[in-house]
Design an enzyme around this catalytic site. Structure first.
Site, mmCIF file in Angstrom:
data_model
loop_
_atom_site.group_PDB
_atom_site.id
_atom_site.type_symbol
_atom_site.label_atom_id
_atom_site.label_comp_id
_atom_site.label_asym_id
_atom_site.label_seq_id
_atom_site.Cartn_x
_atom_site.Cartn_y
_atom_site.Cartn_z
ATOM 1 C CG LEU A 1 -1.802 1.243 1.485
ATOM 2 C CD1 LEU A 1 -2.627 1.648 0.461
ATOM 3 C CD2 LEU A 1 -2.521 1.213 2.739
ATOM 4 C CB THR B 1 -0.521 6.879 1.524
ATOM 5 O OG1 THR B 1 0.534 7.422 2.084
ATOM 6 C CG2 THR B 1 -1.068 5.756 2.319
ATOM 7 C CE1 TYR C 1 6.259 18.513 3.878
ATOM 8 C CE2 TYR C 1 8.526 19.222 4.316
ATOM 9 C CZ TYR C 1 7.780 18.403 3.609
ATOM 10 O OH TYR C 1 7.882 17.443 2.737
HETATM 11 N N1 NAD Z 1 9.537 16.622 -3.424
HETATM 12 C C1 NAD Z 1 10.333 16.922 -2.125
HETATM 13 O O1 NAD Z 1 11.435 17.800 -2.330
HETATM 14 C C2 NAD Z 1 10.218 16.258 -0.821
HETATM 15 C C3 NAD Z 1 11.248 16.439 0.204
HETATM 16 C C4 NAD Z 1 11.174 15.838 1.331
HETATM 17 C C5 NAD Z 1 9.868 14.930 1.442
HETATM 18 N N2 NAD Z 1 9.112 14.952 0.388
HETATM 19 C C6 NAD Z 1 7.802 14.129 0.815
HETATM 20 O O2 NAD Z 1 7.570 13.068 -0.010
HETATM 21 C C7 NAD Z 1 6.341 12.657 -0.001
HETATM 22 C C8 NAD Z 1 5.841 12.624 -1.554
HETATM 23 O O3 NAD Z 1 5.850 14.030 -2.067
HETATM 24 P P1 NAD Z 1 6.141 14.427 -3.447
HETATM 25 O O4 NAD Z 1 7.195 15.278 -3.659
HETATM 26 O O5 NAD Z 1 5.956 13.217 -4.374
HETATM 27 O O6 NAD Z 1 4.790 15.343 -3.640
HETATM 28 P P2 NAD Z 1 3.481 15.296 -4.646
HETATM 29 O O7 NAD Z 1 2.724 16.512 -4.444
HETATM 30 O O8 NAD Z 1 3.991 15.033 -5.934
HETATM 31 O O9 NAD Z 1 2.959 13.987 -4.070
HETATM 32 C C9 NAD Z 1 2.272 13.797 -3.047
HETATM 33 C C10 NAD Z 1 0.632 13.111 -3.167
HETATM 34 O O10 NAD Z 1 0.103 12.877 -1.982
HETATM 35 C C11 NAD Z 1 -1.405 13.241 -2.210
HETATM 36 N N3 NAD Z 1 -2.027 13.557 -0.952
HETATM 37 C C12 NAD Z 1 -2.048 14.687 -0.469
HETATM 38 N N4 NAD Z 1 -2.767 14.694 0.440
HETATM 39 C C13 NAD Z 1 -3.317 13.526 0.740
HETATM 40 C C14 NAD Z 1 -4.475 13.220 1.737
HETATM 41 N N5 NAD Z 1 -4.868 13.768 2.840
HETATM 42 N N6 NAD Z 1 -4.372 11.678 1.501
HETATM 43 C C15 NAD Z 1 -3.955 10.928 0.504
HETATM 44 N N7 NAD Z 1 -3.117 11.457 -0.442
HETATM 45 C C16 NAD Z 1 -2.754 13.011 -0.073
HETATM 46 C C17 NAD Z 1 -1.330 14.022 -3.431
HETATM 47 O O11 NAD Z 1 -2.784 14.100 -4.163
HETATM 48 C C18 NAD Z 1 0.024 13.705 -4.042
HETATM 49 O O12 NAD Z 1 -0.421 12.886 -5.188
HETATM 50 C C19 NAD Z 1 5.530 13.670 0.834
HETATM 51 O O13 NAD Z 1 5.393 13.120 2.191
HETATM 52 C C20 NAD Z 1 6.321 14.727 0.984
HETATM 53 O O14 NAD Z 1 6.620 15.628 2.171
HETATM 54 C C21 NAD Z 1 9.103 15.535 -0.692
#
Ligand code: NAD
Length: 254
Positions: free
Chosen positions: A15, A17, A162
């Site tokens: 799974l 998310t 955050y």
């Molecule tokens: N991109 C970066 O630079 C970065 C850095 C550090 C950590 N992260 C973490 O990585 C993870 C993925 O982020 P990403 O960069 O792929 O961003 P992204 O925005 O591409 O993907 C995030 C996904 O989470 C979904 N989402 C948001 N709220 C939700 C909810 N309430 N329930 C279910 N789904 C939900 C969104 O629809 C989206 O598809 C996140 O936890 C983010 O904090 C990202």
């Protein structure tokens, strides 16, 4: 004698998310490529379905609408998974997350709560629902990876909500890891640095460029570079890793 197993998820049910987004989609792809059946959960069902449509491998995949911050949505999602596969997921990636950037003195209560609800409470709700279901199984073995962030450790500006949520994810990881290890469930987390995804598309380019400039590798990471580490932590190759928070940052803030 200790023999190293291959990175294979054949017969495993994952799974993920936030699986419709940048990092989540890459994680789904690497898990599917290595034999897992993948449940792609996202608050945006269409994005989850798009991910499923592009998954490689012969696994039996499923797109699910799930809001991780809503207990009813999480529980009905887990029920739908068990109804379809007859087992709960034995691999879980808590990846759904949102980012807001505000100067500390301008963060309002709603924004603070929204970030906490998705990033921290969401990780708690999904982890608890999966762990409870897994522990009812004759063979409860499983692995969980939580996606935190380097901002949970480093004092980065404009992300007090955050960063605090991600520090919470790391603490949650360690407690879950301690409680669940002897029951057969390993829990670890990953702290990405700046990764090329839509997450920070609203942030001015000059600000993300500053992060790139301070990153020893001199570039942002790709979602696949996080996904490979997540897959390793989910696999038997990391069988002695419990409660670890692994930095995937190109050296940023090491
Ligand atoms: N991109 C970066 O630079 C970065 C850095 C550090 C950590 N992260 C973490 O990585 C993870 C993925 O982020 P990403 O960069 O792929 O961003 P992204 O925005 O591409 O993907 C995030 C996904 O989470 C979904 N989402 C948001 N709220 C939700 C909810 N309430 N329930 C279910 N789904 C939900 C969104 O629809 C989206 O598809 C996140 O936890 C983010 O904090 C990202």
């Amino acid at each position: 004698m200790f023999t190293m197993s291959a990175l294979s998820f054949t017969g495993r049910l994952a799974l993920v998310t936030g699986g419709g987004g940048g990092i989540g989609r890459a994680i789904c792809q690497v898990l599917a490529k290595n034999g897992a059946s993948v449940v792609v959960a996202d608050i945006k069902f269409n994005s989850a379905q798009d991910t499923v449509n592009m998954l490689p491998g012969s696994g039996d995949h499923l797109a699910l609408a799930m809001d991780v911050s809503d207990k009813n949505s999480v529980n009905s999602g887990i029920k739908a998974i068990i109804d379809k596969y007859q087992i709960p997921p034995n691999l879980l990636v808590n990846n759904a997350g949102i980012l807001r950037t505000n100067p500390f003195c301008e963060v309002d209560e709603t924004t603070f709560s929204d970030v906490m609800d998705v990033n921290l409470k969401g990780t708690f709700l999904v982890s608890q629902a999966v762990a409870k279901s897994l522990l009812k199984q004759e063979d409860p073995r499983g692995a969980v990876v939580n996606i935190a962030s380097i901002s949970g450790r480093a004092g980065l500006p404009y992300v007090c909500h955050y960063g605090a949520s991600k520090a919470g994810v790391m603490a949650l990881t360690k407690t879950c890891a301690t409680e669940l290890a002897r029951k057969g469930i390993r829990v670890n987390c990953v702290m990405p640095g700046l990764i090329e995804t839509p997450l920070h598309e609203d942030i001015p380019k000059r600000k993300t460029q500053k992060v790139v400039d301070s990153t020893p590798l001199g570039r942002a990471g790709k979602p696949e570079e996080v996904a490979e580490v997540v897959a390793f932590l989910l696999s038997d190759k990391s069988s002695y890793m419990v409660g670890a928070c692994v930095e995937v940052t190109g050296g940023y803030m090491m």
